[in-house]
Design an enzyme around this catalytic site. Structure first.
Site, mmCIF file in Angstrom:
data_model
loop_
_atom_site.group_PDB
_atom_site.id
_atom_site.type_symbol
_atom_site.label_atom_id
_atom_site.label_comp_id
_atom_site.label_asym_id
_atom_site.label_seq_id
_atom_site.Cartn_x
_atom_site.Cartn_y
_atom_site.Cartn_z
ATOM 1 C CG HIS A 123 -112.188 84.865 50.352
ATOM 2 N ND1 HIS A 123 -113.387 84.692 49.687
ATOM 3 C CD2 HIS A 123 -111.931 85.453 50.730
ATOM 4 C CE1 HIS A 123 -113.111 85.773 49.166
ATOM 5 N NE2 HIS A 123 -112.294 86.179 49.749
ATOM 6 C CG ASP B 280 -104.765 88.847 47.592
ATOM 7 O OD1 ASP B 280 -105.401 87.691 47.477
ATOM 8 O OD2 ASP B 280 -104.343 89.295 46.776
ATOM 9 C CB SER C 60 -105.265 93.943 59.474
ATOM 10 O OG SER C 60 -105.042 93.577 60.994
#
Length: 423
Positions: A281, A205, A392
């Site tokens: 991911h 995200d 981050s």
């Protein structure tokens, strides 16, 4: 120092009687009344003994000397500071610089008139011990909260950063023992469907800061602010590990990364806000053959700070995973930030980030290719790869044919599993 305000009518003598000058000054200092009052006028200038000047301009010269004397003394002191070692100079100027930017009405501006200059805001920000603060924040995050305090604390965080708890695998706030567990919360399986129609998906995200084709060996961290590709990824890795093309040594670093003729190098920068899902991911089907860890600063990677500090991503601590996908070179870089000293890669147990001691500009290499495993670590699209604490940045740099197209807009919000681009 002698200051000449007009041209001399007669040439100066070839030498001066320094003894006469000294005797003349002593006589003025030892005299009484008016003679002693003129002693302050005598600067160590090379001039012949004679009348000190008219009585009318003596008080003005004396008062001017008294006003300049503290400034001269301060300039000498500042000159001594400038000759100190860099750490000592920082220790002495750092508190004054903070006061300079915080105090109203320019309270410390008179100091600038006598030679003192504050540190720039960028240099001041870089001097903040962000690594130490991040380790302290990490210890605080691991403190177990009392059951009665968990809901108020997490509810405040949810309200501040707009967290959607309906997507969380566990919605009950009392389940999370500390802030660290809440930050690394898992999602429901159906919350993020993985797009199967496109070759590259979003690994996390976040917000799209920049994307596009790499040009002139530079990558944009935000619009108009670039950093060097080689500084970010580090020196070229061996051909055996990444199957680099046998490019001539004179070629640029960008051309050496491209393995197939006709391909181009692309990049995409995704910023994770504190309220986002903090796991990342695999963005495609690829094999990870090498890990490079850069210890460094932990400055904020907020888009506002990224516009402010050039090559921010090259200064911060980061973990670079490099390998190959079906079109050639592929890399995913997890960039650390303030309070995000912990970067975890699930299949790499030897990785330890934000250690107390490190050498600036150094890096640590680790190869996943061995005698038993000659192909590296296979990763499938959408598979769990790693996680941050708090938020981050993820930077993708990969090789693809010229007809590769991004399906993005700069500044848009994106979620894990959504399409980044395809052929």
């Amino acid at each position: 120092m002698v200051r000449c305000y007009k041209a001399l009518s007669t040439p100066p003598p070839s030498c001066y009687n320094l003894r006469k000058v000294k005797i003349h000054v002593r006589r003025l200092r030892s005299g009484n009344g008016g003679s002693s009052s003129c002693a302050g006028d005598q600067h160590p200038q090379l001039e012949s003994p004679g009348p000190a000047g008219s009585a009318g301009d003596t008080p003005n010269r004396r008062s001017r000397f008294r006003l300049q004397f503290p400034q001269l003394a301060l300039r000498r002191r500042l000159g001594q500071l400038s000759c100190m070692s860099r750490p000592a100079l920082k220790l002495r100027s750092w508190p004054l610089t903070i006061l300079y930017y915080l105090l109203p009405f320019g309270a410390l501006k008179p100091l600038t008139r006598v030679g003192w200059r504050p540190m720039s805001r960028v240099a001041l920000y870089k001097s903040v011990p962000t690594r130490l603060l991040s380790r302290a924040w990490g210890r605080l995050n691991q403190v177990e909260l009392p059951t009665w305090l968990r809901k108020p604390v997490y509810s405040l965080y949810i309200w501040t950063f707009g967290v959607n708890m309906k997507e969380a695998a566990v919605e009950d706030l009392h389940h999370y023992r500390n802030l660290s567990e809440f930050f690394r919360r898992k999602l429901k399986p159906q919350a993020r469907p993985v797009c199967c129609l496109h070759s590259v998906i979003s690994p996390s995200d976040g917000k799209i800061l920049n994307f596009g084709q790499v040009k002139n060996c530079e990558v944009e961290q935000v619009k108009g602010v670039t950093y060097s590709l080689e500084s970010f990824l580090g020196p070229r890795i061996s051909t055996e590990e990444l199957r680099f093309s046998q490019a001539p040594p004179g070629n640029s670093f960008q051309q050496q990364l491209v393995t197939k003729e006709g391909n181009e190098l692309y990049h995409c920068v995704i910023y994770l806000a504190p309220g986002d899902y903090h796991c990342f991911h695999s963005p495609t089907d690829w094999r990870v053959s090498h890990r490079r860890h850069f210890p460094g600063s932990l400055m904020s990677v907020n888009p506002g700070v990224a516009r402010w500090i050039k090559e921010l991503f090259c200064h911060n601590e980061r973990v670079v995973l490099t390998g190959n996908w079906k079109h050639g070179f592929f890399s995913l870089t997890a960039v650390g930030a303030t309070n995000v000293g912990s970067i975890r890669i699930y299949f790499d147990q030897d990785l330890h980030t934000n250690s107390p001691s490190y050498s600036k500009g150094s890096y640590n290499d680790f190869s996943f290719i061995s005698n038993n495993n000659k192909k590296g670590i296979p990763m499938r699209k959408g598979e769990h790869l790693g996680e941050f604490n708090l938020g981050s940045t993820i930077v993708l740099i990969f090789e693809a044919p010229k007809d590769f197209k991004f399906h993005l807009k700069a500044g848009q919000k994106i979620r894990f599993g959504e399409a980044l681009g395809s052929l």
